[in-house]
Design an enzyme around this catalytic site. Structure first.
Site, PDB file in Angstrom:
ATOM      1  N   ASP A 195      96.826  38.431  51.138  1.00  0.00           N
ATOM      2  CA  ASP A 195      97.723  38.465  49.991  1.00  0.00           C
ATOM      3  C   ASP A 195      98.971  37.668  50.363  1.00  0.00           C
ATOM      4  O   ASP A 195      99.561  37.894  51.423  1.00  0.00           O
ATOM      5  CB  ASP A 195      98.078  39.934  49.708  1.00  0.00           C
ATOM      6  CG  ASP A 195      98.851  40.128  48.423  1.00  0.00           C
ATOM      7  OD1 ASP A 195      99.042  39.151  47.690  1.00  0.00           O
ATOM      8  OD2 ASP A 195      99.267  41.274  48.167  1.00  0.00           O
ATOM      9  N   GLU A 243      97.272  36.211  43.659  1.00  0.00           N
ATOM     10  CA  GLU A 243      97.576  35.546  44.937  1.00  0.00           C
ATOM     11  C   GLU A 243      96.791  36.154  46.098  1.00  0.00           C
ATOM     12  O   GLU A 243      97.182  36.043  47.259  1.00  0.00           O
ATOM     13  CB  GLU A 243      99.087  35.600  45.213  1.00  0.00           C
ATOM     14  CG  GLU A 243      99.663  36.965  45.489  1.00  0.00           C
ATOM     15  CD  GLU A 243     100.042  37.755  44.236  1.00  0.00           C
ATOM     16  OE1 GLU A 243     100.739  38.771  44.387  1.00  0.00           O
ATOM     17  OE2 GLU A 243      99.635  37.367  43.126  1.00  0.00           O
TER      18      GLU A 243
END
Length: 200
Positions: A102, A145
């Site tokens: 992440d 993301e």
């Protein structure tokens, strides 16, 4: 015996027959030749169409399993590979690991620099991932993301080493006008008795 006149008539008749046969044989030969050429042309056309269809099908399949922005696999493809690896590990008592990463504080990039800058950062990160993994590994955009890397025949230690290598690459990369980026990683090795949801 036949008279000379009868022989002459017979000869003329046979010549006429022969001429007719030759003429019609030639015509039939031409027709067959044209039909053969036409068949070959049709065959070539069919082959061209089949090739084009194959290419289009391949293109459509690639579009259906690829994340449009990053060029990595999408969530649908990752789910499929994850299930395949899970079943294989369970059946053959083999091992595989996954890395879930992440990008840290990604919202700030979108808020401060705009979504286009955020998209550019995602593409750069995707390129770094693609450069770092093996041919047998499968990487994709898990969502937003987040990225997932599936590492077949890889134990926790080896997957952890790959995650650390990638963490350093991301932290040290040049993102142009954007500030430096970092990412957080979770690494997990397959264990029988747990489901895929637990793994993630």
């Amino acid at each position: 015996t036949l008279s000379n006149a009868a022989l002459l008539q017979l000869f003329l008749f046979m010549s006429l027959i022969k001429g007719c046969l030759e003429f019609f044989g030639y015509k039939i030969s031409l027709l067959l030749k044209k039909a053969l050429i036409s068949t070959n042309e049709r065959k070539e056309e069919v082959e061209v169409i089949a090739k084009e269809l194959g290419e289009k099908n391949s293109e459509l399949y690639n579009m259906s399993v690829t994340d449009k922005l990053t060029g990595l696999y999408n969530r649908m493809k990752l789910d499929k590979v994850l299930n395949t690896e899970w079943d294989r590990a369970k059946r053959y008592n083999s091992v595989f690991s996954v890395i879930l990463m992440d990008i840290d504080n990604f919202k700030k990039i979108n808020d401060n620099f705009g979504h286009q800058a955020g998209d550019k950062a995602l593409v750069m990160i995707a390129d770094l991932i693609q450069e770092s993994i093996r041919i047998s590994d499968v990487a994709g955009r898990w969502g937003g993301e987040e990225f997932l890397i599936i590492c077949p025949e890889t134990d926790l230690e080896a997957a952890g080493s790959l995650a650390e290598k990638l963490r350093q690459k991301i932290a040290n990369a040049d993102y142009g006008k954007l500030p430096g980026l970092t990412a957080s990683f979770g690494v997990y090795q397959y264990h029988s008795g747990y489901g895929i949801g637990h793994l993630i």
